[in-house]
Design an enzyme around this catalytic site. Structure first.
Site, PDB file in Angstrom:
ATOM      1  N   VAL A  77      52.046  23.805   5.731  1.00 49.40           N
ATOM      2  CA  VAL A  77      51.345  24.992   6.216  1.00 49.40           C
ATOM      3  C   VAL A  77      50.515  25.552   5.067  1.00 49.40           C
ATOM      4  CG1 VAL A  77      51.715  27.356   7.031  1.00 49.40           C
ATOM      5  CG2 VAL A  77      53.164  25.508   7.897  1.00 49.40           C
ATOM      6  N   CYS A  78      49.236  25.782   5.305  1.00 43.49           N
ATOM      7  CA  CYS A  78      48.353  26.294   4.251  1.00 43.49           C
ATOM      8  C   CYS A  78      48.770  27.694   3.828  1.00 43.49           C
ATOM      9  CB  CYS A  78      46.910  26.336   4.730  1.00 43.49           C
ATOM     10  SG  CYS A  78      45.840  27.264   3.620  1.00 43.49           S
ATOM     11  N   ILE A  79      48.955  27.882   2.528  1.00 44.46           N
ATOM     12  CA  ILE A  79      49.472  29.173   2.050  1.00 44.46           C
ATOM     13  C   ILE A  79      48.493  30.319   2.294  1.00 44.46           C
ATOM     14  CG2 ILE A  79      48.697  28.811  -0.350  1.00 44.46           C
ATOM     15  CD1 ILE A  79      51.346  30.254  -1.166  1.00 44.46           C
TER      16      ILE A  79
END
Lengths: 130, 102, 131
Positions: A77-79
């Site tokens: 998941v992209c931070i």
């Protein structure tokens, strides 16, 4: 072949996540390697364990978690996108002073570099979105 | 080497198919998925677009999305091939890159 | 001898990445978050090309003033891309013309190319990211 997947939409709102899951399953059944599934934009919402869809509906997050367990998938998941939308793991919750985390089992939060790395190291990158 | 294009928008509502068709070079393939499958049905006002594409491109449609939308038994534009998810995976590996016309 | 900052660089060949921008800014977040990917990706020293076509050309139109909608104006960032060694910005002529625009209306120097050239450029790529 080594494949990576980019999911740009959240679950339920758009079919993109469902199509990505069916594609991933089919690719694994054919013996391909899924190097990484990267979740961006509202796609990060695939990674919350707090979703409770009706019992007669599919649970997209649980489908991802099950696939990850069975095939040792790397669900990232992209931070940056996750911070905007309130998807947190324990570390991030602590760092941001939030009172809880919601990341689902099998997902991890990391940077956009993971997407670029997947683009560099995979034979194909397939994008699912709106 | 050639590209696989995917289109997931209804051609009646959005312009993604038009944009895809204008940029797909000869020999590249087009796969219609999700709401994009409506473009594959014959006898519609947009069928002509796909008819003129099948000469220059292999055109595929995702069967599970056709069936889900009640279009499984409708006549497709001649030359379009139906694939399942395994067939989708095969196309991704046969062509050397994928562009999603989102 | 390798420099210390090269230690954690990725192994593998330089690949041709294209970022395809086809959506207008502000109505949805795709344009902004796509730009954020480009900025991060610059550090990976790949062969990066940005393509603006369809409504994507509106992302780089001059004179954006977002004060009254309460959203950050990110159009100045396109001018900073050069500093990140992202220098290949291609805009499709037909997309500009059909929207009554010319290269003079854009915030950043770009190369205006025909639809046919854009199609060929897409075919030359190895990884195509569309958002």
């Amino acid at each position: 072949m080594k494949l990576s997947i980019l999911v740009n939409e959240g679950p339920y709102q758009h079919q993109a996540a469902d199509t990505a899951i069916q594609f991933t399953k089919a690719a694994l059944e054919k013996g391909h390697e899924i190097m990484r599934v990267f979740f961006y934009h509202d796609g990060v919402n695939n990674g919350t364990r707090f979703g409770v869809p009706p019992q007669d509906d599919r649970n997209i997050t649980e489908q991802w978690t099950a696939l990850a367990k069975e095939h040792d998938l790397d669900l990232v998941v992209c931070i940056a996108a996750a911070q905007r939308r309130g998807i947190l793991d324990e570390n991030e919750a602590k760092r941001q002073g939030k009172d809880g985390d919601n990341i689902a089992e099998g997902f991890r939060i990391s940077g956009l570099g993971q997407l670029i790395e997947a683009g560099i190291q995979s034979d194909r990158l397939v994008v699912f979105g709106d | 080497m050639a590209m696989l294009h995917t289109v997931n928008k209804s051609p009646f509502e959005r312009r993604s198919l038009d944009s895809c068709l204008r940029h797909a070079v000869k020999g590249s393939a087009i796969l219609l998925i999700e709401d994009g499958i409506y473009a594959a049905i014959d006898g519609t006002v947009v069928a002509e677009k796909i008819k003129s594409a099948v000469g220059d491109h292999k055109v595929y449609v995702l069967g599970p999305d056709l069936k889900a939308r009640g279009m499984g038994d409708h006549k497709l534009v001649d030359g379009i091939e139906t694939v399942d998810y395994a067939g989708f995976v095969d196309l991704v590996t046969e062509y050397d890159k994928v562009q999603s016309w989102l | 001898m390798s420099e210390p900052w090269e230690d954690d660089e990725l192994e593998g060949p330089v690949r041709k990445f294209m970022y395809v921008n086809r959506k207008a800014p502000y109505g949805t977040i795709y344009a902004l978050e796509s730009l954020e990917v480009v900025l991060i990706a610059a550090a990976f020293e790949q062969d990066v090309t940005l393509a603006f076509l369809d409504d994507g050309v509106y992302q780089i139109v001059k004179g954006q003033d977002t004060e009254e909608i309460g959203v950050k104006n990110f159009s100045p960032i396109y001018r900073a891309l050069e500093g990140y060694d992202v220098e290949k910005l291609f805009v499709e002529k037909e997309s500009l013309e059909s929207r009554g625009l010319t290269a003079d209306d854009l915030v950043v120097p770009v190369e205006v190319i025909s639809r046919e050239q854009m199609a060929d450029l897409m075919e030359e790529q190895e990884v195509i990211l569309s958002f």
